[in-house]
Design a protein around this motif. Structure first.
Motif, short mmCIF file in Angstrom:
data_model
loop_
_atom_site.label_atom_id
_atom_site.label_comp_id
_atom_site.label_asym_id
_atom_site.label_seq_id
_atom_site.Cartn_x
_atom_site.Cartn_y
_atom_site.Cartn_z
N ALA A 101 0.81 -1.22 0.00
CA ALA A 101 0.00 0.00 0.00
C ALA A 101 0.84 1.27 0.00
N ASP A 102 2.10 1.18 0.44
CA ASP A 102 2.94 2.37 0.49
C ASP A 102 3.34 2.87 -0.89
N VAL A 103 3.18 2.04 -1.93
CA VAL A 103 3.55 2.47 -3.28
C VAL A 103 2.33 2.54 -4.20
N GLY A 104 1.16 2.44 -3.64
CA GLY A 104 -0.06 2.48 -4.45
C GLY A 104 -1.07 3.47 -3.87
N TRP A 105 -2.21 3.59 -4.54
CA TRP A 105 -3.25 4.52 -4.08
C TRP A 105 -4.26 3.84 -3.16
N TRP A 106 -4.13 2.52 -3.00
CA TRP A 106 -5.07 1.78 -2.18
C TRP A 106 -4.59 1.71 -0.72
N GLY A 107 -5.53 1.41 0.16
CA GLY A 107 -5.18 1.29 1.57
C GLY A 107 -5.26 -0.14 2.03
N ALA A 108 -5.74 -0.33 3.24
CA ALA A 108 -5.80 -1.66 3.83
C ALA A 108 -7.17 -2.31 3.63
N GLU A 109 -8.03 -1.69 2.83
CA GLU A 109 -9.39 -2.22 2.61
C GLU A 109 -9.53 -2.62 1.14
N ALA A 110 -8.91 -3.72 0.78
CA ALA A 110 -8.96 -4.23 -0.60
C ALA A 110 -8.40 -3.17 -1.55
N SER A 111 -9.13 -2.87 -2.65
CA SER A 111 -8.60 -1.93 -3.63
C SER A 111 -9.16 -0.53 -3.47
N ALA A 112 -9.87 -0.27 -2.37
CA ALA A 112 -10.43 1.06 -2.15
C ALA A 112 -9.30 2.07 -1.95
N PRO A 113 -9.43 3.29 -2.52
CA PRO A 113 -8.40 4.30 -2.31
C PRO A 113 -8.21 4.60 -0.83
N LYS A 114 -7.03 5.05 -0.48
CA LYS A 114 -6.74 5.35 0.92
C LYS A 114 -7.74 6.34 1.49
N GLY A 115 -8.25 6.03 2.66
CA GLY A 115 -9.23 6.89 3.31
C GLY A 115 -10.66 6.66 2.88
N MET A 116 -10.88 5.72 1.93
CA MET A 116 -12.25 5.47 1.44
C MET A 116 -12.67 4.02 1.70
N GLY A 117 -12.07 3.40 2.70
CA GLY A 117 -12.41 2.01 3.01
C GLY A 117 -13.85 1.80 3.39
N SER A 118 -14.48 2.84 3.97
CA SER A 118 -15.88 2.71 4.39
C SER A 118 -16.85 2.66 3.22
N THR A 119 -16.37 2.97 2.01
CA THR A 119 -17.26 2.99 0.85
C THR A 119 -17.30 1.66 0.12
#
Length: 298
Positions: free
Chosen positions: A170-188
């Motif tokens: 995740a440190d080299v991509g736009w996704w976070g720890a919630e599958a492929s959701a962008p960082k900060g948008m895991g709740s969506t």
């Protein structure tokens, strides 16, 4: 014997009557061309369906304990069939950084970019395939949504014993720890929408659509290679079980066959309607409301 009919109404204004002159504005209102309006309708339809699909998934039960129980049931079925390959594939993506990074970008981007690109290509160059393909894609996605709402299932990365490869990179991509959701948008996103895999299903749809639209063997090979690669990636990144991939592909394949059958039925019905022509003539000499009905047979 074939009987054809045509339906035609003809009438004439009374003698001596002059057609009223209609004034036209100097600068008539310009409307978008039919092609642009049609494309806009298709785009709006797909956007509405995708937003509705994504939003509806959030209505599913988010009880991780129950979802993990269903996942373990699927794993048990795989073990009986000797198809529980998740640990070995996931380990390969973890042990080789280049493979894990490749799989992360493939999982996060290909699902949306490639599917949309093929849809646009079909609409622009192969309209005769587009409508059948679009119907199959929408049908399969709605069927998958029913599964997500009725039986939320946890992916391997949330069950334990597996490594979340996207989170690992995740440190080299736009996704976070919630599958492929962008960082900060895991709740969506709904992380319990594992069964069936629409990543794998949509990828198979890409292969089927390309095969139906072109005779190029290279394009067909690339289409199905994309589907096969996606199937491996979704398992290797610990986002889906093997059985998720199989069922996702089956849902798309059945939707494709059903849409093809519907297309043939509609084409047959339209052909029969075009063969039916009834001619109705309203003679000029007959005063309204009188008229004479004539039917010609061929």
């Amino acid at each position: 014997m074939t009987i054809g009919h045509s339906l035609t109404f003809r009438s004439a204004p009374p003698r001596g009557h002059r057609r009223a002159q209609v004034a036209h504005p100097a600068t008539p209102h310009r409307r978008a061309s039919p092609a642009i309006r049609s494309a806009a309708r298709e785009l709006l339809l797909l956007v509405i369906l995708y937003v509705g699909y994504t939003g509806s998934r959030l209505l599913a039960d988010d009880n991780l304990s129950d979802a993990a129980g269903r996942a373990k049931g699927l794993l048990h079925v795989e073990a009986v069939l000797d198809a529980d390959w998740e640990h070995r594939i996931n380990a390969a993506f973890v042990d080789h950084d280049w493979l894990g990074l490749f799989g992360s970008y493939w999982y996060a981007a290909g699902h949306y970019v490639v599917t949309l690109a093929v849809l646009i290509w079909l609409y622009a160059r192969h309209r005769h395939v587009y409508f059948r393909a679009r119907t199959a894609l929408v049908t399969a996605t709605l069927v998958a949504l029913i599964f997500y709402l009725a039986m939320p299932t946890a992916p391997p990365r949330l069950v334990g014993g597996f490594t979340d490869v996207l989170n690992l990179h995740a440190d080299v991509g736009w996704w976070g720890a919630e599958a492929s959701a962008p960082k900060g948008m895991g709740s969506t996103t709904n992380q319990l929408a594992a069964f069936p895999s629409m990543h794998a299903g949509w990828a198979l749809w890409v292969g089927l659509a390309i095969a139906a639209a072109t005779r190029s063997w290279l394009a067909r090979v690339l289409g199905f290679a994309y589907a096969a690669t996606t199937a491996v990636v979704v398992v290797g990144t610990a986002n889906h079980w093997v059985v998720d991939v199989v069922v996702g592909g089956a849902v798309v394949a059945l939707a494709w066959l059903a849409s093809a059958a519907v297309s043939r039925a509609v084409a047959t019905a339209m052909a029969r309607i075009r063969d039916l022509r009834v001619q109705v003539t309203v003679p000029y000499a007959v005063p309204v409301p009188g008229f004479r009905l004539t039917i010609s047979h061929k």
